[in-house]
Design an enzyme around this catalytic site. Sequence first.
Site, PDB file in Angstrom:
ATOM      1  N   HIS A 177      -3.198  11.024   5.190  1.00  0.00           N
ATOM      2  CA  HIS A 177      -4.242  10.000   5.310  1.00  0.00           C
ATOM      3  C   HIS A 177      -3.854   8.908   6.299  1.00  0.00           C
ATOM      4  CE1 HIS A 177      -2.470   6.930   2.523  1.00  0.00           C
ATOM      5  NE2 HIS A 177      -3.400   6.133   3.004  1.00  0.00           N
ATOM      6  N   LEU A 237       0.844  -1.193   0.000  1.00  0.00           N
ATOM      7  CA  LEU A 237       0.000   0.000   0.000  1.00  0.00           C
ATOM      8  C   LEU A 237       0.880   1.245   0.000  1.00  0.00           C
ATOM      9  CD1 LEU A 237      -2.725  -0.973   2.636  1.00  0.00           C
ATOM     10  CD2 LEU A 237      -2.978  -0.922   0.139  1.00  0.00           C
ATOM     11  N   ALA A 238       0.257   2.372  -0.284  1.00  0.00           N
ATOM     12  CA  ALA A 238       1.021   3.628  -0.272  1.00  0.00           C
ATOM     13  C   ALA A 238       1.682   3.837   1.080  1.00  0.00           C
ATOM     14  CB  ALA A 238       0.104   4.798  -0.613  1.00  0.00           C
ATOM     15  N   GLU A 239       0.954   3.569   2.179  1.00  0.00           N
ATOM     16  CA  GLU A 239       1.535   3.671   3.515  1.00  0.00           C
ATOM     17  C   GLU A 239       0.991   2.575   4.426  1.00  0.00           C
ATOM     18  OE1 GLU A 239       2.194   7.743   1.914  1.00  0.00           O
ATOM     19  OE2 GLU A 239       0.269   6.787   2.351  1.00  0.00           O
ATOM     20  N   THR A 240       1.862   2.142   5.307  1.00  0.00           N
ATOM     21  CA  THR A 240       1.527   1.239   6.415  1.00  0.00           C
ATOM     22  C   THR A 240       2.022   1.908   7.684  1.00  0.00           C
ATOM     23  OG1 THR A 240       1.733  -0.731   5.023  1.00  0.00           O
ATOM     24  CG2 THR A 240       1.920  -1.045   7.400  1.00  0.00           C
TER      25      THR A 240
END
Length: 278
Positions: A75, A43-46
């Site tokens: 986000h 994902l874009a961020e974890t």
Amino acid sequence: MRGFSQVDVFTDEFLYGNPVAVVHDADGLTDEEMAAFARWTNLAETTFLLRPTTPDADYRLRIFTISRELPFAGHPTLGSARAWLARGGVPRVPGRLVQECGAGLVTVRADGARLAFAAPPLVRSGPVTLSDLLAVASALRVRPEDIVDAQWADNGPGWVAVLLASADAVLAVEPDYANFGGFSSVGVVGPHPAGGDAAFEVRAFVDEGSRFDEDPVTGSLNAAIAQWLIPAGLAGSSYVAAQGTAIGRRGRVHLSRADGEIWVGGDTVLGVTGQLAL
């Protein structure tokens, strides 16, 4: 086993915002384990929720992309706050959370069902040079004369923000990712006609480590854009930005200025909960 959540952010309908993976009770994990899991989620961020190191914070947050750790991102901040609350977190001050992260302490407030964070200070601002403007125009495949204005709007990820004349012009951008050169994060914004549910259309093009890609809905970019547009009189003191339209999302980011701060709000939907063997 650790708790795990996946939250869709800047949307009131699951699958139409920007997801973030959240690992609860992450104390004890090494940097390498966090980075490896972030690569695995893809994902874009974890994010990883940990005990705070200061009594002024409710929790500490570490934010990883598939290639690097970020000091702050928007986000993930809202999605992690929603996940923390959903698993029984109780803020020291009702209706107000304080997140400790690489960028310092970030306040998150509840505005009804919607969460909002106070935009952190910019680490770089001001106009771009002519050479940078030409390079960004080339990367976005727009004519330099089509750029109304451009500013550094960096609150951690390295944003340079470009203002175009209209939302339609923003949606028409077809970036040349191979030509982004030294730019790691480029945002594009343009106004919608009056009367719609959103005042601006925003797109974000980011370096994911091995490739550039378009981010669905981006809190840090919208925070930085609001810190530019509102004081400059290019936007009202509160407005809604649409993002993700070009890639099939329906993100809505609520921006406002109050008490000398820019607040960035959005709806959040808890989509996945469970246990993680990490």
